[in-house]
Motif scaffolding. Structure first.
Motif, PDB file in Angstrom:
ATOM      1  N   GLN A 241       0.802  -1.223   0.205  1.00 25.31           N
ATOM      2  CA  GLN A 241       0.263   0.137  -0.076  1.00 25.31           C
ATOM      3  C   GLN A 241       0.841   1.231  -0.058  1.00 25.31           C
ATOM      4  O   GLN A 241       0.534   2.349  -0.351  1.00 25.31           O
ATOM      5  CB  GLN A 241      -0.977   0.075   1.191  1.00 25.31           C
ATOM      6  N   ALA A 242       1.930   1.202   0.647  1.00 23.93           N
ATOM      7  CA  ALA A 242       2.958   2.198   0.891  1.00 23.93           C
ATOM      8  C   ALA A 242       3.271   2.772  -0.823  1.00 23.93           C
ATOM      9  O   ALA A 242       3.189   3.947  -1.063  1.00 23.93           O
ATOM     10  CB  ALA A 242       4.216   1.982   1.352  1.00 23.93           C
ATOM     11  N   PHE A 243       3.462   1.740  -1.748  1.00 27.63           N
ATOM     12  CA  PHE A 243       3.758   1.976  -3.132  1.00 27.63           C
ATOM     13  C   PHE A 243       2.463   3.022  -3.656  1.00 27.63           C
ATOM     14  O   PHE A 243       2.597   3.812  -4.411  1.00 27.63           O
ATOM     15  CB  PHE A 243       3.790   0.674  -3.907  1.00 27.63           C
ATOM     16  N   PHE A 244       1.416   2.512  -3.422  1.00 25.90           N
ATOM     17  CA  PHE A 244       0.091   3.173  -4.064  1.00 25.90           C
ATOM     18  C   PHE A 244       0.191   4.652  -3.309  1.00 25.90           C
ATOM     19  O   PHE A 244      -0.706   5.568  -3.852  1.00 25.90           O
ATOM     20  CB  PHE A 244      -1.229   2.263  -3.669  1.00 25.90           C
ATOM     21  N   GLU A 245       0.354   4.628  -1.982  1.00 33.32           N
ATOM     22  CA  GLU A 245       0.118   5.917  -1.284  1.00 33.32           C
ATOM     23  C   GLU A 245       1.141   6.773  -2.229  1.00 33.32           C
ATOM     24  O   GLU A 245       0.853   8.087  -2.313  1.00 33.32           O
ATOM     25  CB  GLU A 245       0.523   5.838  -0.216  1.00 33.32           C
ATOM     26  N   GLY A 246       2.396   6.313  -2.363  1.00 34.84           N
ATOM     27  CA  GLY A 246       3.332   7.026  -3.093  1.00 34.84           C
ATOM     28  C   GLY A 246       2.892   7.562  -4.441  1.00 34.84           C
ATOM     29  O   GLY A 246       3.026   8.705  -4.845  1.00 34.84           O
ATOM     30  N   ILE A 247       2.319   6.778  -5.217  1.00 38.19           N
ATOM     31  CA  ILE A 247       2.201   7.264  -6.737  1.00 38.19           C
ATOM     32  C   ILE A 247       0.846   7.899  -6.817  1.00 38.19           C
ATOM     33  O   ILE A 247       0.593   8.606  -7.738  1.00 38.19           O
ATOM     34  CB  ILE A 247       1.953   5.827  -7.539  1.00 38.19           C
ATOM     35  N   LYS A 248       0.222   8.074  -5.740  1.00 41.84           N
ATOM     36  CA  LYS A 248      -0.892   9.229  -5.743  1.00 41.84           C
ATOM     37  C   LYS A 248      -0.314  10.671  -6.170  1.00 41.84           C
ATOM     38  O   LYS A 248      -1.089  11.249  -6.606  1.00 41.84           O
ATOM     39  CB  LYS A 248      -1.604   9.204  -4.304  1.00 41.84           C
ATOM     40  N   PHE A 249       1.205  10.705  -5.883  1.00 42.03           N
ATOM     41  CA  PHE A 249       1.354  12.106  -6.289  1.00 42.03           C
ATOM     42  C   PHE A 249       2.343  12.170  -7.525  1.00 42.03           C
ATOM     43  O   PHE A 249       3.124  13.116  -7.640  1.00 42.03           O
ATOM     44  CB  PHE A 249       2.518  12.455  -4.956  1.00 42.03           C
ATOM     45  N   ALA A 250       2.493  11.050  -8.025  1.00 44.23           N
ATOM     46  CA  ALA A 250       3.308  10.676  -9.457  1.00 44.23           C
ATOM     47  C   ALA A 250       2.628  11.344 -10.605  1.00 44.23           C
ATOM     48  O   ALA A 250       1.889  10.521 -11.460  1.00 44.23           O
ATOM     49  CB  ALA A 250       3.443   9.178  -9.768  1.00 44.23           C
ATOM     50  N   LYS A 251       2.331  12.728 -10.660  1.00 45.28           N
ATOM     51  CA  LYS A 251       1.499  13.529 -11.379  1.00 45.28           C
ATOM     52  C   LYS A 251       2.355  14.384 -11.894  1.00 45.28           C
ATOM     53  O   LYS A 251       3.187  15.085 -11.306  1.00 45.28           O
ATOM     54  CB  LYS A 251       0.096  13.586 -10.959  1.00 45.28           C
TER      55      LYS A 251
ATOM     56  N   ILE B 234      15.189   7.866  -6.046  1.00 48.40           N
ATOM     57  CA  ILE B 234      13.834   7.989  -5.516  1.00 48.40           C
ATOM     58  C   ILE B 234      13.717   7.330  -3.990  1.00 48.40           C
ATOM     59  O   ILE B 234      13.366   6.093  -3.739  1.00 48.40           O
ATOM     60  CB  ILE B 234      12.694   7.420  -6.303  1.00 48.40           C
ATOM     61  N   PRO B 235      13.964   8.132  -3.061  1.00 50.22           N
ATOM     62  CA  PRO B 235      14.121   7.730  -1.779  1.00 50.22           C
ATOM     63  C   PRO B 235      12.761   7.330  -1.155  1.00 50.22           C
ATOM     64  O   PRO B 235      11.746   7.761  -1.817  1.00 50.22           O
ATOM     65  CB  PRO B 235      14.479   8.823  -0.861  1.00 50.22           C
ATOM     66  N   ASN B 236      12.629   6.240  -0.240  1.00 55.89           N
ATOM     67  CA  ASN B 236      11.316   6.111   0.168  1.00 55.89           C
ATOM     68  C   ASN B 236      11.319   6.861   1.747  1.00 55.89           C
ATOM     69  O   ASN B 236      10.069   6.462   2.519  1.00 55.89           O
ATOM     70  CB  ASN B 236      11.361   4.609   0.726  1.00 55.89           C
ATOM     71  N   TYR B 237      11.471   7.908   1.737  1.00 58.73           N
ATOM     72  CA  TYR B 237      11.383   8.971   2.818  1.00 58.73           C
ATOM     73  C   TYR B 237      11.673  10.265   2.267  1.00 58.73           C
ATOM     74  O   TYR B 237      12.433  10.391   1.217  1.00 58.73           O
ATOM     75  CB  TYR B 237      12.133   8.634   4.023  1.00 58.73           C
ATOM     76  N   GLY B 238      11.280  11.450   2.836  1.00 58.74           N
ATOM     77  CA  GLY B 238      11.857  12.806   2.576  1.00 58.74           C
ATOM     78  C   GLY B 238      10.789  13.836   2.822  1.00 58.74           C
ATOM     79  O   GLY B 238       9.694  13.516   3.347  1.00 58.74           O
ATOM     80  N   LYS B 239      11.032  14.829   2.259  1.00 57.31           N
ATOM     81  CA  LYS B 239      10.134  15.981   2.424  1.00 57.31           C
ATOM     82  C   LYS B 239       9.303  16.408   1.057  1.00 57.31           C
ATOM     83  O   LYS B 239       9.842  16.422   0.206  1.00 57.31           O
ATOM     84  CB  LYS B 239      10.650  17.273   2.888  1.00 57.31           C
TER      85      LYS B 239
ATOM     86  N   SER C 228       8.218  10.434  -2.328  1.00 60.52           N
ATOM     87  CA  SER C 228       9.058   9.844  -1.332  1.00 60.52           C
ATOM     88  C   SER C 228       8.384  10.129   0.240  1.00 60.52           C
ATOM     89  O   SER C 228       8.241   9.278   0.956  1.00 60.52           O
ATOM     90  CB  SER C 228      10.460  10.633  -1.140  1.00 60.52           C
ATOM     91  N   HIS C 229       7.956  11.535   0.315  1.00 59.40           N
ATOM     92  CA  HIS C 229       7.297  11.665   1.534  1.00 59.40           C
ATOM     93  C   HIS C 229       6.002  10.653   1.877  1.00 59.40           C
ATOM     94  O   HIS C 229       5.940  10.272   3.029  1.00 59.40           O
ATOM     95  CB  HIS C 229       6.952  13.332   1.568  1.00 59.40           C
ATOM     96  N   ALA C 230       5.158  10.683   0.672  1.00 60.84           N
ATOM     97  CA  ALA C 230       4.182   9.814   0.944  1.00 60.84           C
ATOM     98  C   ALA C 230       4.264   8.505   1.507  1.00 60.84           C
ATOM     99  O   ALA C 230       3.595   7.710   2.339  1.00 60.84           O
ATOM    100  CB  ALA C 230       3.245  10.077  -0.073  1.00 60.84           C
ATOM    101  N   ILE C 231       5.360   7.722   0.672  1.00 66.38           N
ATOM    102  CA  ILE C 231       5.626   6.437   1.163  1.00 66.38           C
ATOM    103  C   ILE C 231       6.125   6.458   2.435  1.00 66.38           C
ATOM    104  O   ILE C 231       5.688   5.446   3.521  1.00 66.38           O
ATOM    105  CB  ILE C 231       6.641   6.164   0.190  1.00 66.38           C
TER     106      ILE C 231
END
Length: 256
Positions: free
Chosen positions: A136-146, A188-193, A155-158
């Protein structure tokens, strides 16, 4: 340099990614207690080659003195082995294990990269929750892949989602651009601002891959020079897809 793919290149990417997904499905069907990671490796390679692709991970250079090139068609990482597990006849799956299968199909000059963590038989509730949260973290992240968003938004969303669910991300390894090369810019880190990093543009192809652990995120490298493990022997999970940034929603190339 971050590459923007042409329509021709995107079609080539779609084909490589489709084959990577087929290989994952073939491996998933074979996973059961008693099978070896060596056998899973053979299944993945045979599937890729039967569809006109080759396993890009096989022979991938280590860039470390004295460490041979990667010998497998897949990375097969069991339980506390986070990533880069080498397939082996001695790597026998046991009831209750979880296993991450990371593979890359290469066809006509382009790569398709994806990873899944699978259960072996009946697993603990904690292990299942880890698998679910990682995916689900992947899918939370790609909500912002626009288009127009920043890389850091993904990164932040993940990272935020993983931490909210009581787990931790691995910070030493990250997702990446992908195309003619398996690993391209950007990292593409899995954390950040949020609001940091490059702006996303249509035509970018990215491999987004949360790597998540139950316990302490400290890691160590195995003696083989490839495998990465949790220091406290806690479980880890890994989920990855290759995606395409479009004018609207992101397209996941390694899913049907």
């Amino acid at each position: 340099m971050v590459t923007i793919k042409s329509k021709f290149e995107i079609e080539k990417m779609r084909e490589a990614c489709k084959i990577a997904n087929l290989a994952q499905k073939a491996v998933e069907k074979a996973i059961k207690p008693g099978i070896s990671t060596y056998d899973l490796d053979k299944i993945a390679e045979e599937t890729m080659r039967a569809n006109g692709a080759i396993p890009a991970e096989k022979g991938y250079p280590s860039y470390q003195k004295g460490v041979p090139d990667f010998p497998g068609a897949i990375c097969a990482s069991i339980n506390d082995n986070i990533l880069h597990g080498i397939p082996s006849k001695f790597g026998i799956l046991q009831e209750g294990d979880i296993i991450s299968i990371d593979l890359v199909a290469y066809k006509d000059g382009f790569n398709g990269d994806c990873c899944r963590t699978y259960k072996v038989g009946k697993i603990t509730e904690e292990a299942q929750n880890l698998i679910n949260v990682t995916k689900q973290a992947f899918f939370e992240g790609i909500k912002f892949a626009k288009k127009g968003n920043r890389l850091g938004d993904i990164s932040h969303a993940i990272g935020e989602y993983v931490e909210k669910n009581g787990f931790a991300v691995i910070k030493e390894f990250e997702g990446h651009g992908i195309g003619r090369e398996m690993h391209e810019e950007p990292g593409i880190p899995n954390y950040g601002k949020a609001g940091r990093g490059i702006r996303l543009e249509p035509g970018m192809t990215l491999a987004i891959e949360p790597m998540v652990v139950v316990g302490n995120p400290e890691i160590y490298q195995g003696e083989d020079g490839w495998s990465i493990w949790t220091e406290d022997e806690s479980l880890s999970a890994h989920y990855e897809n290759t995606i395409l940034i479009t004018e609207k929603e992101p397209e996941i190339l390694t899913l049907e």
